[in-house]
Design a protein around this motif. Sequence first.
Motif: not given
Length: 462
Positions: A57, A61, A114-115, A117-119, A122, A269, A272
Amino acid sequence: MFGVKLFTGAAVSVLLLALAGPTPALADTIEAALVRAYQNNPQLNAQRAQVRSTDENVPQALSGYRPKVNLTLATGYQYQDIQAVQKGAPLHNDPLQANSASLTVNQTLYNGGQTANRTRAAESQVSGSREALRVLEQTVLLQAATAYMDYLRDAATLEVQRSNVRVLEQTLKQTRDRFNVGEVTRTDVAQSEAQLAAGKTQALTAESNLTTTRANFRRIIGNEPTNLAPGSPVDRFLPASIASAVNLSLVENPSVTASMYGIDVNYLQVKINEGALLPTVTLQAGVSTAYQQTLTVFRTNTASAIATASVPIYQGGAEYSLIRQSKENLAQQRLNLETTRDQTRANVVQAWGQLEAGKAQVQSAQAQVTASEIALNGVREEAKAGQRTTLDVLNAQQALVNARVALVTAQHDRVVASYSVLNAVGRLAPQVLGLNTTVYDPSVHYQQVRDSWAGVRTPDGR
């Protein structure tokens, strides 16, 4: 009869021999069984594979930071029917072999965080999956220790019951001899026969239980139990008091720490989903070339670099609903953490109480066995003098059997309870137990794949 009695006592005390001295070199130990379960348990290995899957994941991300490159190639024939403007000019309908090639690079410059926070989400998922792996590691080690002690208990119980049958067979033989000379009545013989039948039933039940335990041992630890050495408690690894055990569990229990990482994931989340309301800035660069697209143009070369800013105004309200939903999920996870802490605290208190009770039960059971042996010997002597009946002897024999089974069970519960406390605290691990095995390190695979830009083979070569 005296020799049989000694053999029964040795079978009962087998579980405590670990405290008396070293174990035979060829005996299978509980530590070795825990190592095999830790290394080979399929459920545990499946969970390790799940953790490795979760590791992926993070590079997924991180791909949001990287450019996306596309190469497009096209070839084929096209037909054009062209008529000249001048009067009498010929018609042109020659087929053209059109070829083109284009290379496009897209790079996201900003997407509302967003990237990033996604990282981070993950990475929190990876940490949570590692804690879930710790939960299962502890569960498997506890199951292995329990299965090991279950087999010792049931094997010792079976020996007690078989020895009891042998004693009852001798008692029945002696009773029949005394009946033949008129010392006892037919009732005494019938009572001996009934007790022997009951003893055989108990032995068959113990044998059935041992068969089930053997299968469970094979399922959890991975081999048939053979020549098991006595087990011993792990009190030396436990906190000094119940208060310190509870405090330690709220920090080290993997169920608690996994819930904490779950809060981080749900919080990120929310960020994001909020990022979907912010502008997105992208840069697209491309080059292309085309051949024979028309009769009049043989070749066309194009190069471009375009920056695009997209500002969301309204997309039907779904993005707002997702934000509200993720906030509720975050609140739920925080409440789940409190539930997990309360459950962990209760588990520690319960396990600690069982351990303390187990210690007292072993002492009581040992005293019961000693007293029952003295009582049986006294009843036998009194029966020889005619002061006791055959039924009194049989009852005393059964009381001794029950006491020895209770001692075996208490010794089993004592050892298992110590492992249960260690599990409830969150410290039932190979490192703490000092097991002679290589500890599985999930960070090794994580570092191997985290910054991988390309490739379809896993680090182990698959």
